[in-house]
Design a protein around this motif. Structure first.
Motif, PDB file in Angstrom:
ATOM      1  N   UNK A 197       0.871  -1.181   0.000  1.00  6.29           N
ATOM      2  CA  UNK A 197       0.000   0.000   0.000  1.00  6.29           C
ATOM      3  C   UNK A 197       0.905   1.226   0.000  1.00  6.29           C
ATOM      4  N   UNK A 198       0.871   1.970  -1.101  1.00  3.98           N
ATOM      5  CA  UNK A 198       1.721   3.148  -1.271  1.00  3.98           C
ATOM      6  C   UNK A 198       0.869   4.386  -0.993  1.00  3.98           C
ATOM      7  N   UNK A 199       1.360   5.217  -0.087  1.00  2.00           N
ATOM      8  CA  UNK A 199       0.606   6.436   0.264  1.00  2.00           C
ATOM      9  C   UNK A 199       1.394   7.681  -0.069  1.00  2.00           C
ATOM     10  N   UNK A 224      10.990  -1.378 -10.871  1.00  2.00           N
ATOM     11  CA  UNK A 224      12.250  -1.706 -10.190  1.00  2.00           C
ATOM     12  C   UNK A 224      12.247  -3.105  -9.597  1.00  2.00           C
ATOM     13  N   UNK A 225      11.067  -3.568  -9.159  1.00  2.00           N
ATOM     14  CA  UNK A 225      11.037  -4.887  -8.520  1.00  2.00           C
ATOM     15  C   UNK A 225      11.408  -5.995  -9.498  1.00  2.00           C
ATOM     16  N   UNK A 226      11.156  -5.785 -10.801  1.00  2.00           N
ATOM     17  CA  UNK A 226      11.549  -6.808 -11.777  1.00  2.00           C
ATOM     18  C   UNK A 226      13.066  -6.963 -11.848  1.00  2.00           C
ATOM     19  N   UNK A 276      13.809 -13.088  -1.270  1.00  2.00           N
ATOM     20  CA  UNK A 276      13.141 -12.188  -2.226  1.00  2.00           C
ATOM     21  C   UNK A 276      12.121 -11.250  -1.554  1.00  2.00           C
ATOM     22  N   UNK A 277      11.271 -11.747  -0.627  1.00  2.00           N
ATOM     23  CA  UNK A 277      10.348 -10.799   0.012  1.00  2.00           C
ATOM     24  C   UNK A 277      11.063  -9.650   0.733  1.00  2.00           C
ATOM     25  N   UNK A 278      12.237  -9.931   1.322  1.00  2.00           N
ATOM     26  CA  UNK A 278      13.012  -8.871   1.997  1.00  2.00           C
ATOM     27  C   UNK A 278      13.509  -7.848   0.977  1.00  2.00           C
ATOM     28  N   UNK A 279      13.920  -8.330  -0.179  1.00  2.00           N
ATOM     29  CA  UNK A 279      14.390  -7.421  -1.242  1.00  2.00           C
ATOM     30  C   UNK A 279      13.244  -6.551  -1.748  1.00  2.00           C
ATOM     31  N   UNK A 280      12.068  -7.155  -1.894  1.00  2.00           N
ATOM     32  CA  UNK A 280      10.888  -6.393  -2.342  1.00  2.00           C
ATOM     33  C   UNK A 280      10.635  -5.244  -1.369  1.00  2.00           C
ATOM     34  N   UNK A 281      10.695  -5.553  -0.075  1.00  2.00           N
ATOM     35  CA  UNK A 281      10.425  -4.541   0.945  1.00  2.00           C
ATOM     36  C   UNK A 281      11.482  -3.428   0.890  1.00  2.00           C
ATOM     37  N   UNK A 282      12.751  -3.820   0.801  1.00  2.00           N
ATOM     38  CA  UNK A 282      13.849  -2.851   0.788  1.00  2.00           C
ATOM     39  C   UNK A 282      13.715  -1.877  -0.383  1.00  2.00           C
ATOM     40  N   UNK A 283      13.457  -2.420  -1.563  1.00  2.00           N
ATOM     41  CA  UNK A 283      13.387  -1.586  -2.765  1.00  2.00           C
ATOM     42  C   UNK A 283      12.132  -0.703  -2.746  1.00  2.00           C
ATOM     43  N   UNK A 284      11.004  -1.285  -2.365  1.00  2.00           N
ATOM     44  CA  UNK A 284       9.761  -0.499  -2.319  1.00  2.00           C
ATOM     45  C   UNK A 284       9.906   0.652  -1.327  1.00  2.00           C
ATOM     46  N   UNK A 285      10.491   0.354  -0.172  1.00  2.00           N
ATOM     47  CA  UNK A 285      10.666   1.414   0.843  1.00  2.00           C
ATOM     48  C   UNK A 285      11.590   2.516   0.348  1.00  2.00           C
ATOM     49  N   UNK A 286      12.700   2.119  -0.285  1.00  2.00           N
ATOM     50  CA  UNK A 286      13.686   3.107  -0.724  1.00  2.00           C
ATOM     51  C   UNK A 286      13.108   4.018  -1.815  1.00  2.00           C
ATOM     52  N   UNK A 287      12.386   3.435  -2.771  1.00  2.00           N
ATOM     53  CA  UNK A 287      11.802   4.259  -3.842  1.00  2.00           C
ATOM     54  C   UNK A 287      10.747   5.197  -3.279  1.00  2.00           C
ATOM     55  N   UNK A 292       9.085  10.761  -1.437  1.00  2.00           N
ATOM     56  CA  UNK A 292       8.304  11.405  -0.369  1.00  2.00           C
ATOM     57  C   UNK A 292       7.030  10.655  -0.017  1.00  2.00           C
ATOM     58  N   UNK A 293       6.938   9.409  -0.469  1.00  2.00           N
ATOM     59  CA  UNK A 293       5.759   8.585  -0.159  1.00  2.00           C
ATOM     60  C   UNK A 293       6.128   7.580   0.930  1.00  2.00           C
ATOM     61  N   UNK A 294       5.114   6.823   1.399  1.00  2.00           N
ATOM     62  CA  UNK A 294       5.401   5.741   2.337  1.00  2.00           C
ATOM     63  C   UNK A 294       4.819   4.462   1.745  1.00  2.00           C
ATOM     64  N   UNK A 295       5.293   3.333   2.263  1.00  2.00           N
ATOM     65  CA  UNK A 295       4.760   2.057   1.778  1.00  2.00           C
ATOM     66  C   UNK A 295       4.647   1.083   2.939  1.00  2.00           C
ATOM     67  N   UNK A 296       3.590   0.293   2.868  1.00  2.00           N
ATOM     68  CA  UNK A 296       3.401  -0.751   3.865  1.00  2.00           C
ATOM     69  C   UNK A 296       3.322  -2.077   3.105  1.00  2.00           C
ATOM     70  N   UNK A 297       4.087  -3.061   3.572  1.00  2.00           N
ATOM     71  CA  UNK A 297       4.045  -4.385   2.914  1.00  2.00           C
ATOM     72  C   UNK A 297       3.388  -5.376   3.861  1.00  2.00           C
TER      73      UNK A 297
END
Ligand code: NI
Length: 400
Positions: A197-199, A224-226, A276-287, A292-297
């Protein structure tokens, strides 16, 4: 003609005799499919059929699904056989006379065939009880289609207690009727179902500098996740990251503040399924942070990699070869599809084989989960006979 034992002849005879009843069971179940965790009527129907065979059932504190047992006259090893019982939210388009009456729900993965096979196995094994040097527990498991799945709650409620070997089957519309498919070791993929969920911050479409655009940010995240697949995991180790659903936004002229992504990760190695799930979280959070957005996984459910035991497979191979001929056994390829039968295999020896249901003459050649999915019911005979023979044989081998 193959040299069959007296027992094998009996197994084939009883499996042939039960076929017409199995087709009735299967067609009834096909007409009244229910989605994951809502298999109430399916459970009631199956229990009433099991009770007709004078067996007791245990619900194991669960609203749907149950177990039953055939206790042999001889005290010996306990083996298990599992069928899943749920259907899919698909509008059936087969035009079969017994097409689904629960509109928008369909047995499009063949779990109706699994149930009819196992009901047949129960009836045949009851007649062959004197051949059983131990006992068999039958697991009628809910919610295979929806991770976290029905296997884990069943295991937590003790259905594997004392079980030394477990058998499972899945119909395969790419394999001709009369054939089965097997593979030793890693056979099916792990599943990690997750939501992002990207806010951001909403505002006027023409004033982007006052907002944080959740849609533009989501697009960057998806892209980026690809790169995890191409740049961050061993290329020898297959990984799939798929988003099947994306939602967000209000109107053409409003910058969106919230995007919901629905995704799934598939891998063939326990290591990749952890990393892989940890990488998804790291990349989503960094982007998201950069924009200036936030993300919840949120992890919605996980199935482990499915690893078949070679000894169990060998029992199935020997028995199928002896009943129907070795040339009808195929070595199946690895796939990234997931299956919560994998959870049982983390606890005990066992294997899941594929039962061929393909028959082009009756249009039984559409893939799983297709609204036109059709199976060849004659396959029930092959599935029933091989499970009965393998269970009897497994108990004998485990007794030694
Ligand atoms: Ni299935």
């Amino acid at each position: 003609m193959m040299a069959q034992t007296e027992l094998e002849k009996k197994i084939l005879k009883y499996s042939s005799e039960i076929l017409s009843q199995q087709i009735k069971w299967r067609r009834y179940l096909h007409q009244y499919p229910e989605i994951s965790n809502e298999e109430f009527e399916t459970t009631k129907y199956l229990i009433s059929e099991i009770k007709k065979l004078s067996l007791k059932v245990k619900t194991n504190n669960q609203p749907t699904g149950f177990t039953t047992e055939i206790i042999g006259d001889v005290k010996g090893p306990l083996v298990a056989v599992r069928t899943d019982i749920d259907a899919l939210p698909i509008l059936e388009q087969t035009n079969l006379a017994f097409q689904s009456k629960n509109k928008g729900c369909m047995h499009a993965c063949g779990h109706d065939m699994h149930m009819a096979t196992i009901l047949g196995v129960v009836s045949v094994l009851r007649k062959l009880k004197s051949e059983l040097n131990g006992s068999v527990r039958f697991l009628f498991q809910p919610s295979e289609e929806m991770p976290p799945g029905g296997a884990i709650p069943m295991i937590e409620n003790g259905v594997l207690d004392s079980v030394q070997m477990i058998f499972g089957l899945h119909v395969d519309p790419h394999l001709k009727t009369g054939k089965i498919g097997l593979r030793d070791g890693v056979t099916m993929g792990s599943v990690t179902d997750f939501d992002l969920v990207i806010r951001g911050r909403a505002g006027h479409a023409a004033r982007p500098h006052h907002t944080v655009d959740a849609i533009a940010t989501a697009a960057e995240v998806i892209e980026s996740l690809q790169k995890i697949v191409s740049r961050e995991v061993d290329p020898i180790d297959p990984v799939v990251i798929t988003f099947g659903q994306i939602s967000g936004g209000y109107a053409r002229n409003v910058i969106c503040d919230k995007v919901h992504l629905v995704g799934t990760i598939r891998t063939l190695s326990p290591q990749a399924s952890r990393e892989v799930p940890k990488k998804v979280k790291r990349i989503a959070q960094a982007i998201c942070k950069a924009r200036g957005a936030t993300v919840e996984m949120k992890i919605k459910g996980e199935y482990p990699v499915l690893v078949n035991d070679a000894d169990t497979n060998n029992i199935i191979r020997e028995n199928y070869g002896s009943l129907f001929g070795k040339k009808y056994i195929e070595e199946t390829a690895q796939v990234l599809g997931g299956e919560d039968f994998a959870c049982y295999l983390e606890q005990t020896k066992g294997a899941m084989f594929r039962l061929g249901v393909m028959n082009k003459k009756i249009k039984a050649d559409k893939p799983w989960h297709s609204p036109k999915f059709i199976v060849d019911e004659q396959a029930l005979h092959y599935g029933t006979a091989v499970i009965v023979a393998s269970v009897i044989d497994a108990i004998n081998k485990l007794s030694k």
